[in-house]
Design an enzyme around this catalytic site. Structure first.
Site, short mmCIF file in Angstrom:
data_model
loop_
_atom_site.label_atom_id
_atom_site.label_comp_id
_atom_site.label_asym_id
_atom_site.label_seq_id
_atom_site.Cartn_x
_atom_site.Cartn_y
_atom_site.Cartn_z
N ILE A 110 0.83 -1.21 0.00
CA ILE A 110 0.00 0.00 0.00
C ILE A 110 0.86 1.25 0.00
CG2 ILE A 110 -0.23 -0.05 2.53
CD1 ILE A 110 -3.17 1.00 2.08
N CYS A 111 0.34 2.30 -0.63
CA CYS A 111 0.92 3.63 -0.63
C CYS A 111 2.29 3.62 -1.35
CB CYS A 111 1.03 4.15 0.80
SG CYS A 111 1.39 5.90 0.96
N HIS A 112 3.39 3.80 -0.63
CA HIS A 112 4.73 3.72 -1.20
C HIS A 112 5.30 2.29 -1.14
CE1 HIS A 112 4.40 8.07 -0.68
NE2 HIS A 112 5.45 8.21 -1.47
N GLY A 113 4.58 1.37 -0.50
CA GLY A 113 5.01 -0.02 -0.40
C GLY A 113 5.31 -0.68 -1.74
N TRP A 115 7.02 0.31 -4.02
CA TRP A 115 8.42 0.48 -4.39
C TRP A 115 9.18 -0.84 -4.24
CZ3 TRP A 115 9.71 5.68 -1.55
CH2 TRP A 115 9.69 6.74 -2.46
#
Length: 186
Positions: A110-113, A115
């Site tokens: 989730i979100c920047h995960g 990456w």
């Protein structure tokens, strides 16, 4: 098929994780009966990032070097800008992600995960979403990026932000209960 009440789920995080993106899955999945463990780079509590400042800590159960993918049904990758940026530079952490993917296990970011999914080279030709600021990173990694609260492609779950957490956790439960996901290497 694995019932969520008997599932074993691993959360991979380090200092700077977005508090809600670790705490909500941890609490909701445990509330459904799952056993949830937290892996990090060191065996010491990790500190959250909460509303533009450092927040509370959570205890770590094992290090990335101790993770045996066979012991788990799913991997959760919380975001925050700091946490996944640190983890994606650590070969052992990226190897954990790759090993879950190779085993056909559910991987939820989730979100920047996401990456970490980029670093694991897992998104080429796959539908995915993320926090809007890393949209280009996902597209450059070959993802078919979508602006949706939760996107799933063969057991790889992605969501955009804390506002999507309920849908994110519900999809983790659904995918874990579906079982192993056969996927071609990206």
């Amino acid at each position: 098929m694995t019932s969520i009440s008997s599932a074993r789920i691993l959360i991979l995080a380090t200092d700077g994780y977005e508090r809600s993106e670790l705490r909500v899955p941890l609490e909701q999945l445990k509330g459904k009966g799952a056993t949830v463990s937290i892996a990090s780079l060191k065996m010491e509590p990790i500190k959250s990032w909460d509303d533009k400042n450092w927040g509370d800590t959570v205890d770590v159960d094992l290090t990335v070097g101790e993770v045996d993918v066979a012991d788990y049904d799913a991997l959760v990758l919380p975001g925050g800008q700091i946490n996944p940026d640190i983890l994606r530079k650590e070969k052992a952490a990226v190897d954990v992600v790759r090993n879950f993917l190779s085993a056909g296990k559910v991987v939820a970011a989730i979100c920047h995960g996401p990456w970490l999914l980029v670093e694991a080279d897992a998104l080429k030709g796959r539908k995915a979403t993320s926090f809007a600021s890393i949209k280009t990173d996902l597209k450059n990694a070959g993802a078919d990026w979508r602006d949706e609260e939760v996107v799933t492609d063969k057991g790889i779950i992605t969501s955009r932000s804390p506002e999507d957490l309920n849908a994110f956790v519900a999809k983790i439960v659904e995918e874990v209960e579906e079982g192993r996901h056969d996927r071609q290497a990206a």
